[in-house]
Scaffold this active site. Structure first.
Site, short mmCIF file in Angstrom:
data_model
loop_
_atom_site.label_atom_id
_atom_site.label_comp_id
_atom_site.label_asym_id
_atom_site.label_seq_id
_atom_site.Cartn_x
_atom_site.Cartn_y
_atom_site.Cartn_z
N GLU A 210 0.85 -1.22 0.00
CA GLU A 210 0.00 0.00 0.00
C GLU A 210 0.87 1.25 0.00
OE1 GLU A 210 -2.86 -0.44 -0.81
OE2 GLU A 210 -3.38 -2.45 -0.12
C1 LIG Z 1 2.92 -9.56 -0.53
C2 LIG Z 1 2.55 -8.41 -1.39
C3 LIG Z 1 1.23 -8.18 -1.69
C4 LIG Z 1 0.87 -7.10 -2.50
N1 LIG Z 1 -0.44 -6.91 -2.81
C5 LIG Z 1 -0.77 -5.98 -3.73
C6 LIG Z 1 -2.12 -5.86 -4.19
O1 LIG Z 1 -3.00 -6.60 -3.74
N2 LIG Z 1 -2.42 -4.92 -5.11
C7 LIG Z 1 -1.45 -4.09 -5.63
O2 LIG Z 1 -1.74 -3.25 -6.47
N3 LIG Z 1 -0.17 -4.18 -5.20
C8 LIG Z 1 0.20 -5.09 -4.28
N4 LIG Z 1 1.50 -5.21 -3.88
C9 LIG Z 1 2.47 -4.26 -4.45
C10 LIG Z 1 2.96 -3.25 -3.42
O3 LIG Z 1 1.96 -2.29 -3.13
C11 LIG Z 1 4.24 -2.59 -3.95
O4 LIG Z 1 5.24 -3.59 -4.01
C12 LIG Z 1 4.69 -1.45 -3.05
O5 LIG Z 1 3.78 -0.35 -3.08
C13 LIG Z 1 6.08 -0.90 -3.43
O6 LIG Z 1 6.16 -0.62 -4.79
P1 LIG Z 1 7.35 -1.25 -5.65
O7 LIG Z 1 7.43 -2.71 -5.33
O8 LIG Z 1 7.12 -0.85 -7.04
O9 LIG Z 1 8.63 -0.57 -5.04
P2 LIG Z 1 9.50 0.58 -5.69
O10 LIG Z 1 8.60 1.73 -6.05
O11 LIG Z 1 10.38 0.02 -6.74
O12 LIG Z 1 10.36 1.01 -4.44
C14 LIG Z 1 11.69 0.51 -4.16
C15 LIG Z 1 12.31 1.38 -3.07
O13 LIG Z 1 12.44 2.73 -3.57
C16 LIG Z 1 11.74 3.63 -2.72
N5 LIG Z 1 11.12 4.67 -3.55
C17 LIG Z 1 10.48 4.53 -4.72
N6 LIG Z 1 10.04 5.73 -5.17
C18 LIG Z 1 10.39 6.64 -4.25
C19 LIG Z 1 10.20 8.05 -4.13
N7 LIG Z 1 9.58 8.76 -5.06
N8 LIG Z 1 10.69 8.67 -3.03
C20 LIG Z 1 11.35 7.96 -2.08
N9 LIG Z 1 11.55 6.64 -2.14
C21 LIG Z 1 11.08 5.98 -3.20
C22 LIG Z 1 10.73 2.80 -1.96
O14 LIG Z 1 10.41 3.39 -0.71
C23 LIG Z 1 11.46 1.47 -1.82
O15 LIG Z 1 12.30 1.54 -0.68
C24 LIG Z 1 1.88 -6.24 -3.03
C25 LIG Z 1 3.22 -6.48 -2.70
C26 LIG Z 1 3.56 -7.55 -1.91
C27 LIG Z 1 5.02 -7.75 -1.58
#
Ligand SMILES: Cc1cc2nc3c(=O)[nH]c(=O)nc-3n(C[C@H](O)[C@H](O)[C@H](O)COP(=O)(O)OP(=O)(O)OC[C@H]3O[C@@H](n4cnc5c(N)ncnc54)[C@H](O)[C@@H]3O)c2cc1C
Length: 370
Positions: A210
């Protein structure tokens, strides 16, 4: 119609003869069926109006973020309840002040101040966070049902401001508390029989999904603080400040109110520092956002504790039932003020260090062996 198949090896998502995903071996929440799906070459359809997707997504997201904040609380709470039971039962060593139970071969670990530190931290967090989640739920109700437009707007502003704090601070602390409760079990916390390792694994996801907590902090500092000319943060300072002023008239509450006032002052100074420095260099905002979110979490839970102490004080003065319960609330409120609030000052100093040393190294330097 896509067909998703689970193979003997756990692979999932065979579509038109091609595997498009695999079961994810997650570190926690194993009761939840999550897997990776790759939509390579898939066709997308626009749902709703163009360029209105983000706003629509946030309607769902805001509620979901509050729900994830509650998950941080829940994992901390269940781990805490287990740790209390264990600490009462497990015997190891003697109290520093002399044997508490000389007839037994050892004292329960509850007598050791370091075990008490972990348990008191957990108790102060979980009860404070529970109050904050309930307060947040009330604000959501008030945005719909309050009698006047002014009250509805105030509730909307406050819950909008506090949502990233409930999610981000609530789950950072929820994880920390879960690991500390695992620590109370010593080696038994690490092995699987006692179930503590599962709470730690399960608590970890709440910091990530989230929107990661780093993104929650950016939402708070980059969007919410500046919204409507800072109206929301000013409204927050006013409601907390009013409760502090009110509590200063009571002998028991006054020292707590003064401690909270100091922490609130640290938050106000940090807010001012952002206003004066983040426009010229946005990296200052990014470098301090995590610290700011934690300062605000510390202050907000302190506010909840002051409110709970006020209710407890009134109940004790009225001389009704549940004396021990209300005395416990006052004692835990004091602990919170002594042991949580001072961190706001250290976090403010980190925030005011800005981004220079944090951004100084070239990316190449990170890969270089020391
Ligand atoms: C078990 C599980 C269940 C999930 N369920 C769902 C679901 O039901 N529906 C759904 O839509 N998604 C779901 N997700 C996805 C989840 O919401 C995302 O993985 C999460 O929001 C992080 O996004 P990302 O993986 O793209 O990370 P990234 O955006 O790649 O982030 C990587 C790192 O960079 C940092 N970062 C990125 N951008 C910035 C910024 N602008 N400023 C500062 N720091 C930044 C982040 O804080 C993090 O530390 C799920 C994930 C998991 C692991």
């Amino acid at each position: 119609v896509p067909k998703f198949l689970v193979g003997d090896d756990g692979s999932i998502g065979e579509r038109n003869g091609e595997v498009c995903g695999a079961i994810e071996h997650k570190m926690g929440i194993h009761g939840n069926a999550t897997c990776v799906l790759n939509y390579d070459g898939a066709k997308g359809w626009l749902v709703g109006e163009e360029n209105k997707g983000l706003a629509a997504m946030f309607i769902m997201m805001n509620a979901a973020r509050l729900g994830v904040g509650v998950q941080g609380l829940s994992q901390a709470e269940v781990a805490y309840q287990n740790a209390v039971a264990y600490a009462l039962d497990r015997r190891q060593g003697r109290a520093l002040t002399g044997p508490a139970e000389p007839e037994a071969q050892a004292d329960p670990i509850f007598v050791h101040p370091d075990v008490r530190r972990m348990l008191m931290d957990a108790k102060a967090f979980t009860e404070g966070m529970r109050a904050l989640c309930l307060w947040g739920a009330l604000q959501v109700d008030l945005t719909h049902k309050a009698k006047t437009e002014e009250e509805r707007e105030q509730a909307d502003m406050l819950i909008g401001l506090l949502t990233p704090v409930i999610k981000g601070y609530g789950t950072d602390k929820g994880y920390e508390v879960a690991t500390n409760m695992q620590q109370v079990f010593g080696g038994h916390g690490y092995i699987e029989e006692w179930g503590m390792s599962q709470f730690v694994r399960d608590a970890r996801i709440a910091q990530i999904y989230e929107g990661t907590n780093g993104v929650q902090a950016m939402d708070l500092c980059g969007r919410k603080l500046a919204q409507k000319g800072g109206a929301a943060i000013q409204a927050f300072f006013k409601v907390v400040g009013d409760d502090i002023a009110d509590a200063k008239g009571d002998d028991t509450l006054a020292p707590m109110a003064e401690a909270l006032e100091k922490a609130l002052g640290q938050q106000q100074a940090a807010t001012m520092w952002f206003m004066q420095n983040a426009m010229q260099n946005p990296n200052h905002l990014g470098a301090g956002a995590h610290h700011y979110m934690h300062i605000m979490g510390i202050v907000t839970l302190g506010w909840m504790w002051l409110r709970m102490a006020k209710v407890a004080q009134a109940a004790l003065a009225a001389g009704g039932e549940d004396k021990a319960f209300y005395e416990g609330k006052i004692a835990t409120a004091r602990y919170y003020m002594d042991r949580y609030l001072p961190d706001a000052g250290a976090l403010r100093r980190k925030l005011e260090a800005g981004s220079e040393s944090l951004m100084a190294l070239d990316e190449d330097a990170f890969a270089t062996a020391a």
